[in-house]
Design a protein around this motif. Sequence first.
Motif, PDB file in Angstrom:
ATOM      1  N   LYS A 103      46.449  44.774  48.413  1.00  0.00           N
ATOM      2  CA  LYS A 103      45.383  44.565  47.409  1.00  0.00           C
ATOM      3  C   LYS A 103      44.947  43.110  47.398  1.00  0.00           C
ATOM      4  N   SER A 104      45.905  42.212  47.438  1.00  0.00           N
ATOM      5  CA  SER A 104      45.600  40.788  47.430  1.00  0.00           C
ATOM      6  C   SER A 104      44.771  40.389  48.649  1.00  0.00           C
ATOM      7  N   LEU A 107      41.175  41.822  48.086  1.00  0.00           N
ATOM      8  CA  LEU A 107      40.472  41.090  47.027  1.00  0.00           C
ATOM      9  C   LEU A 107      40.199  39.640  47.423  1.00  0.00           C
ATOM     10  N   SER A 145      40.642  48.618  45.091  1.00  0.00           N
ATOM     11  CA  SER A 145      40.325  47.186  45.138  1.00  0.00           C
ATOM     12  C   SER A 145      38.816  46.955  45.077  1.00  0.00           C
ATOM     13  N   LYS A 148      37.641  47.676  41.551  1.00  0.00           N
ATOM     14  CA  LYS A 148      38.027  46.574  40.660  1.00  0.00           C
ATOM     15  C   LYS A 148      37.132  45.355  40.877  1.00  0.00           C
TER      16      LYS A 148
END
Length: 179
Positions: A103-104, A107, A145, A148
Amino acid sequence: MEVKVNNVLVKLINGDITKEKVDVIVNAANAWLKHGGGVAGAILKKGGYSIQKESDEYVQKYGPVNTGDVAVTFAGNLEAKYIIHAVGPIWHGGKNKEEEKLKSAILSALKKACELGVKTIAFPAISSGIYGFPVKRCAEIFKESIEKFTKNNTCLDEIRIVNIDKEDHEIFVEVFSND
């Protein structure tokens, strides 16, 4: 397949990421930005040695890129302006925060694209190749992701996810088709 996610067009493509005409191509990179095989090797082969040279200079100046983080180089001979090198996790059964790190990476790449002022970006399925991340879970994390990120950011017009493997592409299509 195309879907709208919070007013951003998301295209799922079965093809070669090095042929995409976008502002940014995301590379599935390792921490040392050594572009030997897989997506990284294909990008280097088509984009030229200047990409590896610039990557080596980046690592020499800043050190290796942490898992979940990104580095930027120019795109050499590719159609894109930039390459965002995203370091995804190696799958160890989910015991080492691999989902959080993926996810990091996603993003961070989206955020960096906005900082660069670009409008279009193409991703490979980060970590799902030789790093062994389960493809379906990878697709779900990409969807989560993107949802978001696009909720609060309207800087990008289009996000592409490009898989050269037809089965992987079909898994992404299935995941993005489910609401």
